[in-house]
Scaffold this motif. Sequence first.
Motif, PDB file in Angstrom:
ATOM      1  N   LYS A  18       0.838  -1.200   0.000  1.00  0.00           N
ATOM      2  CA  LYS A  18       0.000   0.000   0.000  1.00  0.00           C
ATOM      3  C   LYS A  18       0.872   1.249   0.000  1.00  0.00           C
ATOM      4  CE  LYS A  18      -3.822  -2.289   0.235  1.00  0.00           C
ATOM      5  NZ  LYS A  18      -4.451  -2.634  -0.979  1.00  0.00           N
ATOM      6  N   TYR A  19       0.779   2.002  -1.073  1.00  0.00           N
ATOM      7  CA  TYR A  19       1.471   3.270  -1.152  1.00  0.00           C
ATOM      8  C   TYR A  19       0.786   4.286  -0.253  1.00  0.00           C
ATOM      9  CZ  TYR A  19       3.954   1.833  -5.408  1.00  0.00           C
ATOM     10  OH  TYR A  19       4.771   1.218  -6.324  1.00  0.00           O
ATOM     11  N   LYS A  20       1.588   5.192   0.315  1.00  0.00           N
ATOM     12  CA  LYS A  20       1.050   6.272   1.139  1.00  0.00           C
ATOM     13  C   LYS A  20       1.774   7.561   0.773  1.00  0.00           C
ATOM     14  CE  LYS A  20       0.239   3.171   4.983  1.00  0.00           C
ATOM     15  NZ  LYS A  20       0.722   2.709   6.259  1.00  0.00           N
ATOM     16  N   PRO A  21       1.029   8.679   0.660  1.00  0.00           N
ATOM     17  CA  PRO A  21       1.699   9.956   0.383  1.00  0.00           C
ATOM     18  C   PRO A  21       2.595  10.359   1.544  1.00  0.00           C
ATOM     19  CG  PRO A  21      -0.682  10.260   0.617  1.00  0.00           C
ATOM     20  CD  PRO A  21      -0.414   8.801   0.744  1.00  0.00           C
ATOM     21  N   LYS A  22       3.733  10.985   1.235  1.00  0.00           N
ATOM     22  CA  LYS A  22       4.695  11.393   2.260  1.00  0.00           C
ATOM     23  C   LYS A  22       4.350  12.743   2.890  1.00  0.00           C
ATOM     24  CE  LYS A  22       7.676   8.100   1.065  1.00  0.00           C
ATOM     25  NZ  LYS A  22       8.179   7.045   1.815  1.00  0.00           N
ATOM     26  N   VAL A  23       3.677  13.604   2.112  1.00  0.00           N
ATOM     27  CA  VAL A  23       3.332  14.954   2.566  1.00  0.00           C
ATOM     28  C   VAL A  23       1.936  15.274   2.029  1.00  0.00           C
ATOM     29  CG1 VAL A  23       3.924  17.419   2.371  1.00  0.00           C
ATOM     30  CG2 VAL A  23       5.747  15.718   2.517  1.00  0.00           C
ATOM     31  N   LYS A  24       1.131  15.917   2.846  1.00  0.00           N
ATOM     32  CA  LYS A  24      -0.195  16.348   2.383  1.00  0.00           C
ATOM     33  C   LYS A  24      -0.015  17.460   1.346  1.00  0.00           C
ATOM     34  CE  LYS A  24      -4.599  18.032   3.865  1.00  0.00           C
ATOM     35  NZ  LYS A  24      -5.667  17.857   4.769  1.00  0.00           N
ATOM     36  N   GLU A  26      -2.100  19.507  -2.332  1.00  0.00           N
ATOM     37  CA  GLU A  26      -3.199  19.578  -3.290  1.00  0.00           C
ATOM     38  C   GLU A  26      -2.773  18.779  -4.509  1.00  0.00           C
ATOM     39  OE1 GLU A  26      -5.444  23.436  -3.654  1.00  0.00           O
ATOM     40  OE2 GLU A  26      -3.545  24.161  -2.833  1.00  0.00           O
ATOM     41  N   GLY A  27      -3.715  18.203  -5.172  1.00  0.00           N
ATOM     42  CA  GLY A  27      -3.394  17.383  -6.328  1.00  0.00           C
ATOM     43  C   GLY A  27      -3.697  15.924  -6.024  1.00  0.00           C
ATOM     44  N   ASN A  28      -3.349  15.070  -6.947  1.00  0.00           N
ATOM     45  CA  ASN A  28      -3.648  13.652  -6.857  1.00  0.00           C
ATOM     46  C   ASN A  28      -2.402  12.852  -6.502  1.00  0.00           C
ATOM     47  OD1 ASN A  28      -6.377  14.033  -8.038  1.00  0.00           O
ATOM     48  ND2 ASN A  28      -5.180  14.666  -9.809  1.00  0.00           N
ATOM     49  N   ASN A  29      -2.625  11.639  -6.056  1.00  0.00           N
ATOM     50  CA  ASN A  29      -1.544  10.683  -5.837  1.00  0.00           C
ATOM     51  C   ASN A  29      -1.777   9.520  -6.786  1.00  0.00           C
ATOM     52  OD1 ASN A  29      -0.167  11.883  -3.488  1.00  0.00           O
ATOM     53  ND2 ASN A  29      -2.134  11.566  -2.509  1.00  0.00           N
ATOM     54  N   VAL A  30      -0.734   9.125  -7.501  1.00  0.00           N
ATOM     55  CA  VAL A  30      -0.846   8.007  -8.430  1.00  0.00           C
ATOM     56  C   VAL A  30       0.299   7.035  -8.201  1.00  0.00           C
ATOM     57  CG1 VAL A  30      -2.092   9.320 -10.205  1.00  0.00           C
ATOM     58  CG2 VAL A  30       0.406   9.256 -10.256  1.00  0.00           C
ATOM     59  N   THR A  31       0.054   5.778  -8.468  1.00  0.00           N
ATOM     60  CA  THR A  31       1.119   4.780  -8.396  1.00  0.00           C
ATOM     61  C   THR A  31       1.982   4.917  -9.643  1.00  0.00           C
ATOM     62  OG1 THR A  31      -0.109   3.059  -9.571  1.00  0.00           O
ATOM     63  CG2 THR A  31      -0.401   3.179  -7.148  1.00  0.00           C
ATOM     64  N   PHE A 108       4.716  14.380 -10.966  1.00  0.00           N
ATOM     65  CA  PHE A 108       6.038  14.570 -10.377  1.00  0.00           C
ATOM     66  C   PHE A 108       6.541  13.263  -9.771  1.00  0.00           C
ATOM     67  CE2 PHE A 108       4.124  18.861 -10.026  1.00  0.00           C
ATOM     68  CZ  PHE A 108       5.033  19.537 -10.828  1.00  0.00           C
ATOM     69  N   ILE A 109       7.830  12.987 -10.003  1.00  0.00           N
ATOM     70  CA  ILE A 109       8.485  11.810  -9.447  1.00  0.00           C
ATOM     71  C   ILE A 109       9.776  12.251  -8.773  1.00  0.00           C
ATOM     72  CG2 ILE A 109       9.624  11.303 -11.653  1.00  0.00           C
ATOM     73  CD1 ILE A 109       9.559   8.329 -10.921  1.00  0.00           C
ATOM     74  N   CYS A 110      10.082  11.635  -7.634  1.00  0.00           N
ATOM     75  CA  CYS A 110      11.353  11.882  -6.948  1.00  0.00           C
ATOM     76  C   CYS A 110      11.921  10.526  -6.541  1.00  0.00           C
ATOM     77  CB  CYS A 110      11.158  12.825  -5.767  1.00  0.00           C
ATOM     78  SG  CYS A 110      10.031  12.214  -4.496  1.00  0.00           S
ATOM     79  N   ARG A 111      12.690  10.462  -5.496  1.00  0.00           N
ATOM     80  CA  ARG A 111      13.284   9.188  -5.081  1.00  0.00           C
ATOM     81  C   ARG A 111      12.237   8.257  -4.485  1.00  0.00           C
ATOM     82  NH1 ARG A 111      17.323   9.473  -0.358  1.00  0.00           N
ATOM     83  NH2 ARG A 111      15.350   9.762   0.681  1.00  0.00           N
ATOM     84  N   SER A 112      11.482   8.762  -3.484  1.00  0.00           N
ATOM     85  CA  SER A 112      10.530   7.878  -2.811  1.00  0.00           C
ATOM     86  C   SER A 112       9.162   8.522  -2.564  1.00  0.00           C
ATOM     87  CB  SER A 112      11.109   7.379  -1.486  1.00  0.00           C
ATOM     88  OG  SER A 112      11.357   8.460  -0.615  1.00  0.00           O
ATOM     89  N   GLY A 113       8.976   9.773  -2.934  1.00  0.00           N
ATOM     90  CA  GLY A 113       7.649  10.371  -2.864  1.00  0.00           C
ATOM     91  C   GLY A 113       7.467  11.643  -2.069  1.00  0.00           C
ATOM     92  N   LYS A 114       8.500  12.163  -1.423  1.00  0.00           N
ATOM     93  CA  LYS A 114       8.317  13.397  -0.642  1.00  0.00           C
ATOM     94  C   LYS A 114       8.472  14.649  -1.508  1.00  0.00           C
ATOM     95  CE  LYS A 114       9.797  15.952   3.426  1.00  0.00           C
ATOM     96  NZ  LYS A 114      10.682  15.990   4.583  1.00  0.00           N
ATOM     97  N   ARG A 115       9.564  14.751  -2.246  1.00  0.00           N
ATOM     98  CA  ARG A 115       9.776  15.942  -3.068  1.00  0.00           C
ATOM     99  C   ARG A 115       8.690  16.092  -4.123  1.00  0.00           C
ATOM    100  NH1 ARG A 115      15.989  14.999  -4.576  1.00  0.00           N
ATOM    101  NH2 ARG A 115      15.394  12.904  -3.931  1.00  0.00           N
ATOM    102  N   SER A 116       8.133  14.976  -4.593  1.00  0.00           N
ATOM    103  CA  SER A 116       7.059  15.067  -5.591  1.00  0.00           C
ATOM    104  C   SER A 116       5.817  15.723  -4.988  1.00  0.00           C
ATOM    105  CB  SER A 116       6.734  13.686  -6.165  1.00  0.00           C
ATOM    106  OG  SER A 116       6.306  12.798  -5.163  1.00  0.00           O
ATOM    107  N   CYS A 117       5.528  15.455  -3.719  1.00  0.00           N
ATOM    108  CA  CYS A 117       4.413  16.126  -3.024  1.00  0.00           C
ATOM    109  C   CYS A 117       4.691  17.623  -2.907  1.00  0.00           C
ATOM    110  CB  CYS A 117       4.215  15.531  -1.631  1.00  0.00           C
ATOM    111  SG  CYS A 117       3.615  13.835  -1.598  1.00  0.00           S
ATOM    112  N   LEU A 118       5.915  17.968  -2.531  1.00  0.00           N
ATOM    113  CA  LEU A 118       6.292  19.378  -2.394  1.00  0.00           C
ATOM    114  C   LEU A 118       6.254  20.087  -3.750  1.00  0.00           C
ATOM    115  CD1 LEU A 118       9.243  18.884   0.120  1.00  0.00           C
ATOM    116  CD2 LEU A 118       6.913  19.670   0.630  1.00  0.00           C
TER     117      LEU A 118
END
Length: 184
Positions: A18-24, A26-31, A108-118
Motif C-alpha cells: 500500500k502506497y502512502k503519500p509522504k506529505v499532504k 493539493e493534487g492527486n496521488n498516483v502509483t 512529479f516523481i522523486c526518489r521515494s515520494g516526498k519531493r514530488s508532493c512538495l
Amino acid sequence: TLLILVLLAGAVLAGGFKYKPKVKHEGNNVTPSQAYEMAQQDTEHTFIIDVRTRFEYQMIGHPENTCNIPYKFWTGKFDKIKYGMTINPDFQEDLLSRFDPATDKLIFICRSGKRSCLACINAVKAGWAPENLNSMLGGFEGDMIKDANSIYNGKRKLGGWKNEGLPWTYSIDKNLIYGADILE
C-alpha cells in the motif's frame, strides 16, 4: 526470513503493498503504473517531471522521456546524516518555461515520494489546477525495507518505478536534463 521476503515480494507484485503519500498536498496521488499509463494515453499534454537532483537523474537512472527539473539542489556540503540540499528558487519559473498550466497535466516523481508532493504544492502556486497535478507514490526507487532479519533491510525494494518494472534508462537527452547542478 526467506519466506517472509518471498511473501512480501508477492504482495508487492500482486498489489498488496500500500502506497502512502509522504506529505499532504493539493493534487492527486498516483502509483507508478498509473502514472505510466496516464503518460502513454496523452503524450502531448501529460508529462512526468523528475524533481530529483541532476546527479540522481544521471547516476541512478530515470523513467524514459522524463524531464528533469530539480525541486532541490545539492549544495556540495554534507552534514552528519544528510546531504546539504537547498530548494530550487526558480522551480516555479522552470515549470512555466516548459509547460502550460492551461493545457498540461504534470506527474512529479522523486526518489521515494516526498519531493514530488512538495513539487505539487509549488506547481499550484505557479498556476496549475490541483486536478492537473499528480505526485507519484513510491517515486523512482521506492521505500526501504525495515526488517533487521531481511537481507534487504535498508534497501529500497518496496514499490517505486524501478521495482514495478517500468521502463527506465541512464541515457541522457540534453533537451530533458536540467542545465545546472548546484546554485552558483
